[in-house]
Design a protein around this motif. Structure first.
Motif, PDB file in Angstrom:
ATOM      1  N   VAL A  52      16.489   6.466  -0.232  1.00  0.00           N
ATOM      2  CA  VAL A  52      15.570   6.340   0.879  1.00  0.00           C
ATOM      3  C   VAL A  52      15.215   5.086   1.557  1.00  0.00           C
ATOM      4  O   VAL A  52      14.998   4.158   0.930  1.00  0.00           O
ATOM      5  CB  VAL A  52      14.043   7.041   1.546  1.00  0.00           C
ATOM      6  CG1 VAL A  52      13.441   7.116   2.609  1.00  0.00           C
ATOM      7  CG2 VAL A  52      14.145   8.652   0.524  1.00  0.00           C
ATOM      8  N   GLY A  53      15.425   4.848   3.660  1.00  0.00           N
ATOM      9  CA  GLY A  53      15.480   3.519   3.592  1.00  0.00           C
ATOM     10  C   GLY A  53      13.542   3.755   4.632  1.00  0.00           C
ATOM     11  O   GLY A  53      13.533   5.018   5.081  1.00  0.00           O
ATOM     12  N   CYS A  54      12.229   2.888   4.065  1.00  0.00           N
ATOM     13  CA  CYS A  54      11.553   3.371   5.206  1.00  0.00           C
ATOM     14  C   CYS A  54      11.128   2.255   5.828  1.00  0.00           C
ATOM     15  O   CYS A  54      11.066   0.666   5.278  1.00  0.00           O
ATOM     16  CB  CYS A  54      10.045   4.033   4.092  1.00  0.00           C
ATOM     17  SG  CYS A  54      10.485   4.712   3.286  1.00  0.00           S
ATOM     18  N   PHE A  55      10.795   2.697   7.664  1.00  0.00           N
ATOM     19  CA  PHE A  55      10.501   1.025   8.281  1.00  0.00           C
ATOM     20  C   PHE A  55       8.893   1.628   8.511  1.00  0.00           C
ATOM     21  O   PHE A  55       8.467   2.318   9.551  1.00  0.00           O
ATOM     22  CB  PHE A  55      11.047   1.291   8.622  1.00  0.00           C
ATOM     23  CG  PHE A  55      10.951  -0.167  10.585  1.00  0.00           C
ATOM     24  CD1 PHE A  55      11.198  -1.179   9.917  1.00  0.00           C
ATOM     25  CD2 PHE A  55       9.786   0.169  11.715  1.00  0.00           C
ATOM     26  CE1 PHE A  55      11.016  -2.641  10.884  1.00  0.00           C
ATOM     27  CE2 PHE A  55       9.413  -0.549  12.247  1.00  0.00           C
ATOM     28  CZ  PHE A  55       9.785  -2.097  11.804  1.00  0.00           C
ATOM     29  N   LEU A  56       7.553   0.588   8.330  1.00  0.00           N
ATOM     30  CA  LEU A  56       6.614   0.542   9.190  1.00  0.00           C
ATOM     31  C   LEU A  56       6.354  -0.084  10.191  1.00  0.00           C
ATOM     32  O   LEU A  56       5.071   1.097  10.758  1.00  0.00           O
ATOM     33  CB  LEU A  56       5.337  -0.243   7.753  1.00  0.00           C
ATOM     34  CG  LEU A  56       6.262   1.047   6.513  1.00  0.00           C
ATOM     35  CD1 LEU A  56       5.579  -0.467   5.321  1.00  0.00           C
ATOM     36  CD2 LEU A  56       4.942   2.417   6.308  1.00  0.00           C
TER      37      LEU A  56
ATOM     38  N   THR B 291       0.924  -1.093   0.166  1.00  0.00           N
ATOM     39  CA  THR B 291      -0.159   0.289  -0.476  1.00  0.00           C
ATOM     40  C   THR B 291       0.562   1.393   0.027  1.00  0.00           C
ATOM     41  O   THR B 291       1.219   2.061  -1.067  1.00  0.00           O
ATOM     42  CB  THR B 291      -0.967   0.266   1.077  1.00  0.00           C
ATOM     43  OG1 THR B 291      -1.890  -0.874   1.192  1.00  0.00           O
ATOM     44  CG2 THR B 291      -2.191   1.561   1.194  1.00  0.00           C
ATOM     45  N   THR B 292       1.715   0.776   1.081  1.00  0.00           N
ATOM     46  CA  THR B 292       2.200   2.262   1.181  1.00  0.00           C
ATOM     47  C   THR B 292       3.451   2.776   0.117  1.00  0.00           C
ATOM     48  O   THR B 292       4.206   4.193  -0.767  1.00  0.00           O
ATOM     49  CB  THR B 292       3.742   1.898   1.886  1.00  0.00           C
ATOM     50  OG1 THR B 292       2.859   2.376   3.386  1.00  0.00           O
ATOM     51  CG2 THR B 292       5.070   3.488   2.410  1.00  0.00           C
TER      52      THR B 292
ATOM     53  N   ALA C  94      16.139   8.116   6.117  1.00  0.00           N
ATOM     54  CA  ALA C  94      15.541   7.022   6.460  1.00  0.00           C
ATOM     55  C   ALA C  94      14.123   7.670   6.979  1.00  0.00           C
ATOM     56  O   ALA C  94      13.845   9.038   8.071  1.00  0.00           O
ATOM     57  CB  ALA C  94      16.058   5.797   7.852  1.00  0.00           C
ATOM     58  N   VAL C  95      13.684   7.158   6.762  1.00  0.00           N
ATOM     59  CA  VAL C  95      11.290   7.308   7.243  1.00  0.00           C
ATOM     60  C   VAL C  95      10.832   6.213   7.934  1.00  0.00           C
ATOM     61  O   VAL C  95      11.198   5.032   7.396  1.00  0.00           O
ATOM     62  CB  VAL C  95      10.649   7.769   5.933  1.00  0.00           C
ATOM     63  CG1 VAL C  95       9.079   8.519   6.809  1.00  0.00           C
ATOM     64  CG2 VAL C  95      11.374   8.824   5.591  1.00  0.00           C
ATOM     65  N   VAL C  96      10.323   6.981   9.065  1.00  0.00           N
ATOM     66  CA  VAL C  96      10.395   5.609  10.191  1.00  0.00           C
ATOM     67  C   VAL C  96       9.633   5.932  11.347  1.00  0.00           C
ATOM     68  O   VAL C  96       9.366   7.073  11.925  1.00  0.00           O
ATOM     69  CB  VAL C  96      11.746   5.394  11.517  1.00  0.00           C
ATOM     70  CG1 VAL C  96      11.356   4.052  12.209  1.00  0.00           C
ATOM     71  CG2 VAL C  96      13.283   4.771  11.157  1.00  0.00           C
ATOM     72  N   CYS C  97       8.239   4.847  10.749  1.00  0.00           N
ATOM     73  CA  CYS C  97       6.848   4.961  12.311  1.00  0.00           C
ATOM     74  C   CYS C  97       7.554   4.655  13.465  1.00  0.00           C
ATOM     75  O   CYS C  97       7.729   3.583  13.812  1.00  0.00           O
ATOM     76  CB  CYS C  97       6.118   3.959  11.196  1.00  0.00           C
ATOM     77  SG  CYS C  97       4.114   4.518  12.101  1.00  0.00           S
TER      78      CYS C  97
ATOM     79  N   ALA D 294      -1.010   5.403   9.092  1.00  0.00           N
ATOM     80  CA  ALA D 294       0.236   5.031   8.945  1.00  0.00           C
ATOM     81  C   ALA D 294       1.521   4.940   7.946  1.00  0.00           C
ATOM     82  O   ALA D 294       1.644   5.907   7.553  1.00  0.00           O
ATOM     83  CB  ALA D 294       0.806   4.193  10.172  1.00  0.00           C
ATOM     84  N   ASN D 295       0.563   4.193   7.178  1.00  0.00           N
ATOM     85  CA  ASN D 295       0.983   4.206   5.760  1.00  0.00           C
ATOM     86  C   ASN D 295       1.152   5.093   4.671  1.00  0.00           C
ATOM     87  O   ASN D 295       2.570   5.973   4.443  1.00  0.00           O
ATOM     88  CB  ASN D 295       0.629   3.554   4.756  1.00  0.00           C
ATOM     89  CG  ASN D 295       0.577   1.907   5.135  1.00  0.00           C
ATOM     90  OD1 ASN D 295       1.647   1.626   5.808  1.00  0.00           O
ATOM     91  ND2 ASN D 295      -0.592   0.620   4.725  1.00  0.00           N
ATOM     92  N   ALA D 296       0.000   6.048   4.317  1.00  0.00           N
ATOM     93  CA  ALA D 296       0.195   7.761   4.653  1.00  0.00           C
ATOM     94  C   ALA D 296       1.063   8.509   4.424  1.00  0.00           C
ATOM     95  O   ALA D 296       1.514   8.977   4.316  1.00  0.00           O
ATOM     96  CB  ALA D 296      -1.328   8.294   3.813  1.00  0.00           C
ATOM     97  N   ALA D 297       1.044   8.061   5.944  1.00  0.00           N
ATOM     98  CA  ALA D 297       2.005   9.543   7.196  1.00  0.00           C
ATOM     99  C   ALA D 297       3.670   9.251   6.850  1.00  0.00           C
ATOM    100  O   ALA D 297       4.105  10.491   6.040  1.00  0.00           O
ATOM    101  CB  ALA D 297       1.704   9.468   8.237  1.00  0.00           C
ATOM    102  N   VAL D 298       3.356   7.908   7.025  1.00  0.00           N
ATOM    103  CA  VAL D 298       5.085   7.647   6.252  1.00  0.00           C
ATOM    104  C   VAL D 298       5.301   8.177   4.786  1.00  0.00           C
ATOM    105  O   VAL D 298       6.089   8.874   4.147  1.00  0.00           O
ATOM    106  CB  VAL D 298       5.567   6.068   6.355  1.00  0.00           C
ATOM    107  CG1 VAL D 298       6.352   5.858   5.468  1.00  0.00           C
ATOM    108  CG2 VAL D 298       4.874   5.489   7.672  1.00  0.00           C
TER     109      VAL D 298
END
Length: 524
Positions: A203-207, A124-125, A242-245, A326-330
């Motif tokens: 960019v690395g993203c963690f959900l 989804t993200t 890095a973008v981390v939830c 949460a997915n949209a915010a990340v």
């Protein structure tokens, strides 16, 4: 787009067998493949050890100029009379990504690569990011569970995160077609098996993290450490951003790991979601904060995202569920990190549709019917909680568990279904090589234990129907006006694996047909 065999040997810290150094310096390698039959002339066959046999045994099927393998593979090759040059290394998977990147001239260096990892929400993200970037005018590629696309056009691929040779070849193709940005799911398997080694992530993203893949990783901590390879400054794949939830403890830990390098720009995101009493995330400052969403009758959510307690933007999330906020915010935080958090991107995000992820199936019925890919305990719990919050009537679910996968989660799946739904229909998912009734029995046991223990309502109805199509028809038959039903587990998949044979089966088609039959029957 070639590299000499001598250069690849130096890069891999290996040794050459069957060729002189001078000859290797003039031997160009133009491709690399794991499948022996797919290696073109002038290419390299990567022969890796498998669980049942060694890839070197298939070398005779290959037109490769050279072979990359380990000492065991070399022995197999020479005993079989193989005379082609061999690049010998200690661990093929440990070097294969870097070798592939060299052969394809490091295409990811010229692309903005966004890697998204986490237990739930990766697809989804990535769809949200793809939609936003395309709307913002970026030429965009996407790689993930539902396939690979270049500017919306499907291209052949396999696995959530392809093997390193295929991945580097995809990057090269995307670059040659003018792609500037690539959004990709990064699975824990890919990180553990070196598939993304050699990738230059921007960019690395963690959900998030919850129980899954414990047949492969054994423990949650091991699973987490696999995900952490995308953020660990000591690792080869960590990105400069890095973008981390930080909605759970795992996210807080991941942000700390990423911040271990002072040169890494770490952006944290916090929402009104997943935070438990023991989780410190709510007390941790996050750069981006999502307020509670307002939900329209059609399930569309509107949420305010605030950066550093000052700048606020309202984002429309076209999918139901707090987890999708949460997915949209990340996704928005990523867009901001790469300089594309603009009006066009926001409009693109608002138009996103994700196959098999909270996908509505509407045939004019007076109750909500959705298909969702939830196949992990936490994902099932979240989907049911989302529907419960938006449903006046009952919540009904069709659920199962896959074979040849983490068996420990099966009773937990049943329990979570019983906690969250009024009616639970337990059926087959993808049994694969296992006995379907034995898988169902474990899920049923978890559901019934939840009811017997009082943790789930004593009024919860639990039924077992092995045939998935019949189970879907049954849940439609039981639905009343104002109810919500969800068929969970397979989402976008179009086949069911029974005994190793893939049978055509699409939850969306089955649910649509069941709804149509019900409506036609009521009209008679």
């Amino acid at each position: 787009m070639t590299a000499t065999l001598a250069k690849l040997c130096n890069l891999a810290h290996g040794r050459l067998d069957g060729i002189t150094e001078s000859a290797a310096a003039g031997a160009d390698i133009a491709a690399i493949e794991l499948n022996a039959a797919e290696v073109p002339e002038g290419g390299m066959f990567a022969a890796v050890p498998g669980t049942r046999t060694h890839g070197a045994r298939y070398a005779q099927q290959s037109a490769a100029t050279a072979i990359l393998t380990d000492e065991e593979g070399l022995k197999i090759l020479r005993e079989a009379g193989e005379t082609r040059p061999v690049l010998v290394v200690d661990d093929v998977r440990a070097v294969m990504g870097h070798v592939a990147a060299e052969i394809y001239d490091h295409p990811s260096d010229s692309l903005t690569i966004i890697g998204v990892t986490g237990t739930s929400g990766k697809t989804t993200t990535t769809y949200m990011l793809e939609g936003a970037l395309l709307a913002a005018g970026c030429s965009t590629g996407i790689i993930g569970t539902t396939g690979t696309r270049i500017n919306g056009r499907a291209v052949p691929s396999s696995l959530t995160t392809p093997e390193a040779p295929a991945l580097q070849r995809l990057f090269h193709q995307m670059l040659s077609e003018g792609v500037t940005h690539v959004v990709m799911e990064v699975s824990s398997h890919a990180l553990s098996l070196g598939r993304v080694d050699g990738v230059s992530f921007e960019v690395g993203c963690f959900l998030n993290l919850s129980q899954d893949h414990l047949d492969f990783h054994k423990t949650l901590e091991e699973y987490f450490q696999a995900k952490a390879k995308l953020f660990d400054p000591a690792g080869p794949t960590h990105a400069p951003k890095a973008v981390v939830c930080i909605d759970d403890d795992w996210g807080v830990r991941m942000a700390d790991i990423a911040a271990g390098d002072p040169d890494v720009q770490v952006t944290t995101v916090h929402t009104q979601h997943r935070v438990t009493d023991k989780t410190p995330a709510a007390e941790v400052f996050a750069e981006w904060h999502a307020a509670a969403a307002t939900v329209a009758t059609n399930g569309v959510q509107h949420v305010e995202l605030t950066r550093n307690n000052t700048d606020t933007v309202e984002v429309e999330v076209p999918l139901p569920g707090a987890f999708n906020v949460a997915n949209a915010a990340v996704a928005w935080a990523v867009l901001d990190a790469i300089g594309h958090a603009n009006h066009a991107a926001k409009s693109g995000l608002a138009q996103v549709r994700v196959p098999g992820r909270m996908e509505r199936i509407d045939r004019g019925q007076d109750f909500l019917a959705v298909v969702d890919y939830a196949h992990k305990p936490a994902a099932v719990a979240e989907v049911l909680a989302t529907l419960r919050a938006q449903t006046e009537g009952r919540v009904l679910v069709v659920v199962g568990a896959g074979g040849d996968r983490d068996s420990a989660k099966r009773p937990i799946m049943g329990a979570e279904a019983a906690y969250g739904a009024d009616v639970v229909i337990i059926t087959d998912d993808n049994p694969r090589s296992e006995v379907p009734s034995e898988i169902r029995a474990a899920v049923v046991a978890g559901a019934k234990e939840a009811v017997a223990s009082g943790k789930a309502s004593s009024d919860t109805v639990v039924e077992e129907i092995g045939d998935r199509g019949q189970a879907i028809r049954r849940v439609v038959e039981l639905a009343h006006s104002g109810d919500s039903i969800v068929v969970a587990g397979k989402g976008h998949e179009t086949g069911q694996n029974i005994g190793g044979v893939i049978h055509p089966f699409d939850d969306r088609e089955q649910l649509a047909e069941a709804l149509t039959q019900r409506l036609e029957g009521s009209a008679d």
